[in-house]
Design a protein around this motif. Sequence first.
Motif, PDB file in Angstrom:
ATOM      1  N   ASP A  47       0.820  -1.214   0.000  1.00  0.00           N
ATOM      2  CA  ASP A  47       0.000   0.000   0.000  1.00  0.00           C
ATOM      3  C   ASP A  47       0.851   1.260   0.000  1.00  0.00           C
ATOM      4  OD1 ASP A  47       0.999  -0.362   2.519  1.00  0.00           O
ATOM      5  OD2 ASP A  47      -0.915  -0.214   3.568  1.00  0.00           O
ATOM      6  N   ALA A  48       2.057   1.164  -0.539  1.00  0.00           N
ATOM      7  CA  ALA A  48       2.934   2.332  -0.674  1.00  0.00           C
ATOM      8  C   ALA A  48       3.632   2.229  -2.022  1.00  0.00           C
ATOM      9  CB  ALA A  48       3.960   2.369   0.460  1.00  0.00           C
ATOM     10  N   GLY A  49       3.870   3.371  -2.636  1.00  0.00           N
ATOM     11  CA  GLY A  49       4.637   3.345  -3.874  1.00  0.00           C
ATOM     12  C   GLY A  49       3.855   3.722  -5.107  1.00  0.00           C
ATOM     13  N   VAL A  50       4.488   3.518  -6.246  1.00  0.00           N
ATOM     14  CA  VAL A  50       3.974   3.993  -7.528  1.00  0.00           C
ATOM     15  C   VAL A  50       2.650   3.352  -7.896  1.00  0.00           C
ATOM     16  CG1 VAL A  50       4.448   4.106 -10.007  1.00  0.00           C
ATOM     17  CG2 VAL A  50       6.291   4.521  -8.358  1.00  0.00           C
ATOM     18  N   PHE A 110      -3.146   3.667  -9.198  1.00  0.00           N
ATOM     19  CA  PHE A 110      -4.524   3.234  -8.930  1.00  0.00           C
ATOM     20  C   PHE A 110      -5.391   4.446  -8.604  1.00  0.00           C
ATOM     21  CE2 PHE A 110      -7.607   0.903  -5.991  1.00  0.00           C
ATOM     22  CZ  PHE A 110      -8.333   0.382  -7.053  1.00  0.00           C
ATOM     23  N   GLY A 111      -4.874   5.349  -7.767  1.00  0.00           N
ATOM     24  CA  GLY A 111      -5.617   6.562  -7.452  1.00  0.00           C
ATOM     25  C   GLY A 111      -5.881   7.392  -8.690  1.00  0.00           C
ATOM     26  N   VAL A 113      -7.165  11.320  -1.987  1.00  0.00           N
ATOM     27  CA  VAL A 113      -8.386  10.663  -1.492  1.00  0.00           C
ATOM     28  C   VAL A 113      -8.686   9.419  -2.298  1.00  0.00           C
ATOM     29  CG1 VAL A 113     -10.884  10.904  -1.240  1.00  0.00           C
ATOM     30  CG2 VAL A 113      -9.379  12.777  -0.557  1.00  0.00           C
ATOM     31  N   CYS A 114      -8.573   9.523  -3.631  1.00  0.00           N
ATOM     32  CA  CYS A 114      -8.867   8.372  -4.492  1.00  0.00           C
ATOM     33  C   CYS A 114      -7.907   7.218  -4.208  1.00  0.00           C
ATOM     34  CB  CYS A 114      -8.778   8.786  -5.959  1.00  0.00           C
ATOM     35  SG  CYS A 114     -10.135   9.845  -6.518  1.00  0.00           S
ATOM     36  N   ALA A 115      -6.624   7.544  -4.016  1.00  0.00           N
ATOM     37  CA  ALA A 115      -5.643   6.496  -3.747  1.00  0.00           C
ATOM     38  C   ALA A 115      -5.880   5.850  -2.385  1.00  0.00           C
ATOM     39  CB  ALA A 115      -4.232   7.072  -3.826  1.00  0.00           C
ATOM     40  N   ARG A 116      -6.075   6.703  -1.375  1.00  0.00           N
ATOM     41  CA  ARG A 116      -6.261   6.186  -0.009  1.00  0.00           C
ATOM     42  C   ARG A 116      -7.517   5.328   0.097  1.00  0.00           C
ATOM     43  NH1 ARG A 116      -8.159  10.699   3.503  1.00  0.00           N
ATOM     44  NH2 ARG A 116     -10.130   9.997   2.581  1.00  0.00           N
ATOM     45  N   ASP A 117      -8.658   5.881  -0.272  1.00  0.00           N
ATOM     46  CA  ASP A 117      -9.919   5.162  -0.118  1.00  0.00           C
ATOM     47  C   ASP A 117     -10.042   4.016  -1.113  1.00  0.00           C
ATOM     48  OD1 ASP A 117     -10.375   7.057   1.774  1.00  0.00           O
ATOM     49  OD2 ASP A 117     -12.336   7.683   1.024  1.00  0.00           O
ATOM     50  N   GLU A 125      -8.149   1.099   0.328  1.00  0.00           N
ATOM     51  CA  GLU A 125      -8.868   0.530   1.469  1.00  0.00           C
ATOM     52  C   GLU A 125     -10.074  -0.280   1.016  1.00  0.00           C
ATOM     53  OE1 GLU A 125      -9.849   3.661   4.138  1.00  0.00           O
ATOM     54  OE2 GLU A 125      -7.780   3.991   4.810  1.00  0.00           O
ATOM     55  N   MET A 126     -10.826   0.246   0.048  1.00  0.00           N
ATOM     56  CA  MET A 126     -12.017  -0.458  -0.441  1.00  0.00           C
ATOM     57  C   MET A 126     -11.634  -1.724  -1.197  1.00  0.00           C
ATOM     58  SD  MET A 126     -14.359   2.752  -1.683  1.00  0.00           S
ATOM     59  CE  MET A 126     -14.981   3.960  -0.490  1.00  0.00           C
ATOM     60  N   MET A 127     -10.567  -1.622  -2.001  1.00  0.00           N
ATOM     61  CA  MET A 127     -10.135  -2.798  -2.747  1.00  0.00           C
ATOM     62  C   MET A 127      -9.618  -3.873  -1.799  1.00  0.00           C
ATOM     63  SD  MET A 127     -10.167  -3.414  -6.041  1.00  0.00           S
ATOM     64  CE  MET A 127     -10.875  -5.020  -5.719  1.00  0.00           C
ATOM     65  N   LEU A 128      -8.897  -3.444  -0.758  1.00  0.00           N
ATOM     66  CA  LEU A 128      -8.368  -4.398   0.204  1.00  0.00           C
ATOM     67  C   LEU A 128      -9.505  -5.081   0.962  1.00  0.00           C
ATOM     68  CD1 LEU A 128      -5.827  -5.616   1.423  1.00  0.00           C
ATOM     69  CD2 LEU A 128      -5.803  -3.765   3.097  1.00  0.00           C
ATOM     70  N   ALA A 129     -10.547  -4.325   1.306  1.00  0.00           N
ATOM     71  CA  ALA A 129     -11.694  -4.917   1.988  1.00  0.00           C
ATOM     72  C   ALA A 129     -12.355  -5.962   1.091  1.00  0.00           C
ATOM     73  CB  ALA A 129     -12.701  -3.830   2.364  1.00  0.00           C
TER      74      ALA A 129
END
Length: 566
Positions: free
Chosen positions: A168-171, A176-177, A232-236, A239-243
């Motif tokens: 969840d870090a990096g390019v 994705f965001g 926001v797009c990258a963070r959320d 998180e949503m994809m991981l869920a």
Amino acid sequence: MTPAELADSIVAAVRDAVAGGELDVPVPTTVTIERPRQPEHGDYASPVAMQLAKAARRPPRQVAELLAARLRTNPGVAEVEVAGPGFLNIRLAGAALGGIAQAVVRGGAAYGRATTPRGLRVNLEFVSANPTGPVTLASTRWASVGDALARVLAAAGYEVGTEYYVNDAGVQVERFGASILAALRGEPAPENGYHGAYVAEIATRVVAANPGLEQLVAGSGGQVADEKALAVCARDGVEMMLAEIRSTLAGFGVEFDLWKSERSLHEAGELTAAIEELRAKGHVFDADGAVWLRTTDFGDDKDRALVKSDGHPTYFCADAAYYRDKRRRGFDRLCYLLGADHHGYIGRLRAIAACFGDDPEQTLDVIIGQLVTLSRGGVAVKMSKRAGTFLTLHDLVDAVGVDAARYSLVRASMDSSLDLDLDVIARQTNDNPVFYVQYAHARISSLIRNAAALGLATSADPAFDVEAVDVSLLTHQREVELLGALGELPRVIESAAALRAPHRIARYLEELAGTYHRFYDSCRVLPQGDEEATALTAARLLLVEATRVVLANGLHLLGVGAPERM
């Protein structure tokens, strides 16, 4: 007498020979027990005499004769022959061989599992797909094999911790965001971005969770607004994809003890700490404005950058910090299950281990799995309706179900590519391996229900006395073959764990199912018509129940159900 009990008897024979002055060798803690390929060579064989001959300074056959003489006094042993260069070919007494069925039923769900812990902690990392899309077909294979391997290792006495490493870090997170943001703006995905209907679905959910995002998406706020919207797009989105990945894998029967965030390593300063430790050990150097790890000293094809000249840490640096983190959490052995495109990681990870002062042979396993493809009737299935460019776990499960998917993915060795024909693995016929094994279990469950309906005692009755059954009556060739196969489960588990090869469990179950079907065709179990039940009926019922236990235990190790009706 199970193979493990026979092994103990041979160890005892060696110990007695040493105590009696006949042999001067270290007494082994265990010995190898094998099933001869040819039944006329006995029920079991052992090469122990050849293994001890050098230390004993005697010919192997002479050592074998000493041990054979002692084994012949064991009431559970009917015959011992010294064969070839010094093999011990052993035939068990009828009651001792039949005792395998008693041991299996007595052990129940615990049969086959190690009775004592090894005192070794194994960290098993698998799947670890980027949280930027659904679980792919390739990752589905790693999920099936990884979960089965964790179960097998635990059954063999290891303490196992399973992990999913979340990148969840990096390019890739930034891309994705950017892809989500482009979907919100109705624009094409950026170069090297992510495609498919799922991106638009995630974008819709991100907006719903962030009502103020629409204004930022419009871009009226200039670069600052773009950066905020992207963050926001990258963070959320992650998180949503991981869920969704968590939910998908849970539905596939795969749970992890720990979901380890790469970002958390950065935030906790673990990368800096790893670099400092490696520098203190003398393996870090600076060149061209970057920080490097001298991995070529330990077999890597080139030295690896830890920090780039722009000051940003590399993925390799995170890998080193993650290795250190696992070891600091007390794991003795780290097992990585990686995809075919990660073959170059073997040398890198081994070098990381060596740079931290570990022996890679003792602390590291890197298993490279090959790709899997789907076909239907010989025609390749190439595209997911949702993902657009790749096939997913959902595609496979929707086509054949969880059990068929898991079993089919785990039954082949990981080092071979796999083509699954959906028509075959969905078919309820004997040419479908998962059906063949599950049907054997269901067939036995039906037989046991019929026995209970006839008023016959079965293990389902709490008052059933396993020890009262006269298992010495199990002398038919098919009964002997089935007993021998049942006794193999502990050895198969041990081998599958040692070789990191859970597919050995599946192949064993298929052989066992075939052995059971041949027994059933040759040996009538239940009385017919006005026939009275006999002591042989009770013995065969116990043998049948023992087979059911082993099939259920083996299927559980693969994360596959053992149905009682089909």
